[in-house]
Design an enzyme around this catalytic site. Structure first.
Site, PDB file in Angstrom:
ATOM      1  N   ARG A 137       0.824  -1.210   0.000  1.00 10.31           N
ATOM      2  CA  ARG A 137       0.000   0.000   0.000  1.00 10.31           C
ATOM      3  C   ARG A 137       0.857   1.259   0.000  1.00 10.31           C
ATOM      4  O   ARG A 137       0.512   2.259  -0.634  1.00 10.31           O
ATOM      5  CB  ARG A 137      -0.937  -0.005   1.214  1.00 10.31           C
ATOM      6  CG  ARG A 137      -2.009   1.080   1.129  1.00 10.31           C
ATOM      7  CD  ARG A 137      -3.226   0.716   1.936  1.00 10.31           C
ATOM      8  NE  ARG A 137      -4.246   1.752   1.755  1.00 10.31           N
ATOM      9  CZ  ARG A 137      -4.318   2.842   2.498  1.00 10.31           C
ATOM     10  NH1 ARG A 137      -3.440   3.040   3.464  1.00 10.31           N
ATOM     11  NH2 ARG A 137      -5.260   3.745   2.302  1.00 10.31           N
ATOM     12  N   ARG A 186      -2.714  10.810   7.039  1.00 12.62           N
ATOM     13  CA  ARG A 186      -1.308  11.145   6.784  1.00 12.62           C
ATOM     14  C   ARG A 186      -1.171  12.408   5.924  1.00 12.62           C
ATOM     15  O   ARG A 186      -0.107  13.021   5.883  1.00 12.62           O
ATOM     16  CB  ARG A 186      -0.603   9.982   6.090  1.00 12.62           C
ATOM     17  CG  ARG A 186      -0.728   8.660   6.821  1.00 12.62           C
ATOM     18  CD  ARG A 186      -0.272   7.484   5.966  1.00 12.62           C
ATOM     19  NE  ARG A 186      -0.705   6.214   6.529  1.00 12.62           N
ATOM     20  CZ  ARG A 186      -1.878   5.657   6.289  1.00 12.62           C
ATOM     21  NH1 ARG A 186      -2.753   6.252   5.486  1.00 12.62           N
ATOM     22  NH2 ARG A 186      -2.202   4.506   6.851  1.00 12.62           N
ATOM     23  N   LYS A 230      10.262   6.282  15.348  1.00 12.69           N
ATOM     24  CA  LYS A 230      10.536   5.301  14.302  1.00 12.69           C
ATOM     25  C   LYS A 230      10.817   5.966  12.968  1.00 12.69           C
ATOM     26  O   LYS A 230      11.781   5.633  12.272  1.00 12.69           O
ATOM     27  CB  LYS A 230       9.357   4.332  14.147  1.00 12.69           C
ATOM     28  CG  LYS A 230       9.688   3.147  13.251  1.00 12.69           C
ATOM     29  CD  LYS A 230       8.471   2.542  12.587  1.00 12.69           C
ATOM     30  CE  LYS A 230       8.122   3.272  11.310  1.00 12.69           C
ATOM     31  NZ  LYS A 230       7.106   2.606  10.494  1.00 12.69           N
ATOM     32  N   ASP A 249      10.070  -0.863  15.183  1.00 10.75           N
ATOM     33  CA  ASP A 249       8.640  -0.951  14.892  1.00 10.75           C
ATOM     34  C   ASP A 249       8.135  -2.271  15.458  1.00 10.75           C
ATOM     35  O   ASP A 249       8.817  -2.939  16.241  1.00 10.75           O
ATOM     36  CB  ASP A 249       8.387  -0.838  13.389  1.00 10.75           C
ATOM     37  CG  ASP A 249       8.969  -2.022  12.618  1.00 10.75           C
ATOM     38  OD1 ASP A 249       9.705  -2.838  13.221  1.00 10.75           O
ATOM     39  OD2 ASP A 249       8.694  -2.131  11.411  1.00 10.75           O
ATOM     40  N   HIS A 251       7.756  -5.183  14.055  1.00 13.20           N
ATOM     41  CA  HIS A 251       8.603  -6.323  13.684  1.00 13.20           C
ATOM     42  C   HIS A 251       9.852  -6.393  14.546  1.00 13.20           C
ATOM     43  O   HIS A 251      10.219  -7.453  15.065  1.00 13.20           O
ATOM     44  CB  HIS A 251       8.996  -6.233  12.204  1.00 13.20           C
ATOM     45  CG  HIS A 251       7.842  -6.381  11.259  1.00 13.20           C
ATOM     46  ND1 HIS A 251       7.139  -7.549  11.128  1.00 13.20           N
ATOM     47  CD2 HIS A 251       7.263  -5.491  10.403  1.00 13.20           C
ATOM     48  CE1 HIS A 251       6.174  -7.390  10.231  1.00 13.20           C
ATOM     49  NE2 HIS A 251       6.239  -6.147   9.777  1.00 13.20           N
ATOM     50  N   GLN A 291      19.919  -4.308  11.792  1.00 10.33           N
ATOM     51  CA  GLN A 291      18.461  -4.217  11.860  1.00 10.33           C
ATOM     52  C   GLN A 291      17.818  -4.611  10.547  1.00 10.33           C
ATOM     53  O   GLN A 291      16.746  -5.219  10.529  1.00 10.33           O
ATOM     54  CB  GLN A 291      18.061  -2.780  12.251  1.00 10.33           C
ATOM     55  CG  GLN A 291      16.585  -2.550  12.424  1.00 10.33           C
ATOM     56  CD  GLN A 291      15.885  -2.043  11.148  1.00 10.33           C
ATOM     57  OE1 GLN A 291      16.527  -1.854  10.118  1.00 10.33           O
ATOM     58  NE2 GLN A 291      14.590  -1.838  11.225  1.00 10.33           N
TER      59      GLN A 291
END
Length: 361
Positions: A137, A186, A230, A249, A251, A291
């Site tokens: 998206r 947003r 983040k 985040d 994850h 990361q």
């Protein structure tokens, strides 16, 4: 778009697959405007459309200028800079191979995964867009945003656009335009952040943050609308040369809890900082590159398209509802304050004591 024969791509960078794997770096959540047809990748870096293919000999490419670069720039140098090739991946990962068994296995399994060096403006826009979102998206929204640009080139029936500059978003784009494209809540953050960058000196100011430390760069970015810990860390890591920035985040939080025994509690800004400190201590100056491997491995879970679409709709609805509630609460707060002031001004004064009455007389 069409799949090219590798013989059609006359230029070549000699780099092994173990140093850079295009499939792993162009479609895994670092950049969002690259598309693949067969074996051929198509994407725009600043003002150029790039066509890339990879084999054992290296990366083969050609390019088209959408807008003549000003000042003129060396094309191969631009591609090398984007791929961050001045950092040798085997040197970056070597310290981890003996100190972290989990990460060591991922480095071997995902050879060629590396961090790109992005244009800061596009990186900022992309990661504000990433809020409560997923990779398909975000990619769709970034391509829609590109369609606002006045600069484009059509190749094999497919239009490719430069990304609208932050100046364009600040002065020639409205929140409603972005909402119409599907950006939801947003939209206001993107327009406000673009204006914030303009007020500080434009994209030159943003690029100047490459010359300051991680803490200062993140603090400066966090003053922009829509930029939390983040997003600021993502921009620092992927565009501002802060190789030790570690974006945390969902994850990465799961990774920290499952593989590194970090506490499983709500992810607050303070906990974000604590987990980042832990990874920086474990993985050193290139903790952000580590990361990338941890994030890639944890996020590579197949999701059914219907489930993804349902989640997108729920996330967007929930986020918009949250924004509406915030606005309503703020408005009610102002109304209550105003009402309170009116009542205080109109209420009868307290009765005066006998001594007060005598003084008045």
């Amino acid at each position: 778009m069409r799949n090219y024969l590798i013989s059609e791509l006359k230029c070549h960078i000699s780099v092994p697959l173990s140093e850079v794997n295009l499939d792993k770096v162009l479609a895994t959540g670092q950049v969002f405007r690259w598309r693949k047809e067969g074996d051929t990748w198509f994407g725009v870096i600043r003002e150029r459309l790039w066509i890339l293919q990879q084999n054992a000999a290296g990366i083969h490419y050609k390019y088209h200028d959408i807008v003549p670069p000003s000042p003129p720039s060396n094309a191969e140098a631009q591609l090398r800079d984007f791929l961050n090739l001045k950092h040798v991946l085997r040197d970056v990962t070597r310290p981890w191979m003996s100190g972290d068994a989990h990460l060591s296995a991922l480095v071997t399994r995902h050879a060629g995964l590396r961090l790109l060096r992005q244009e800061p403006g596009e990186c900022l826009v992309a990661f504000i867009t990433s809020s409560c979102n997923n990779i398909p998206r975000i990619s769709s929204l970034m391509l829609k945003l590109s369609s606002l640009s006045p600069h484009s080139l059509t190749l094999h029936g497919t239009p490719f656009h430069t990304l609208p500059s932050l100046h364009f978003l600040a002065h020639h784009t409205s929140e409603q335009t972005l909402r119409d494209l599907g950006f939801g809540y947003r939209a206001k953050y993107l327009v406000s952040a673009a204006r914030g960058v303009e007020e500080r000196g434009g994209e030159a100011w943003l690029e100047s943050l490459r010359g300051v430390g991680l803490r200062e760069a993140r603090q400066q970015l966090s003053q922009l609308a829509g930029v939390g810990p983040k997003v600021a860390s993502c921009v620092c890591l992927m565009a501002l040369d802060k190789h030790n920035a570690v974006p945390i985040d969902t994850h990465m939080f799961q990774v920290a809890v499952k593989h590194y025994q970090r506490p499983n509690k709500p992810l607050t800004p303070a906990l974000h900082s604590t987990i980042e400190d832990f990874f920086q201590g474990l993985h050193g100056d290139y903790a952000g590159w580590a990361q990338a491997f941890l994030f890639y491995s944890n996020s590579k879970k197949p999701v059914k398209r219907k489930e993804t679409a349902d989640n997108e709709e729920k996330e967007e609805e929930a986020a918009d509802n949250t924004e509406r509630k915030k606005r309503k609460k703020k408005k009610e707060g102002r109304s209550s304050e105003t009402a309170g002031n009116v009542w205080k001004e109109n209420e009868n004064p307290p009765p005066r004591t006998r001594s007060q009455v005598l003084k008045v007389k």
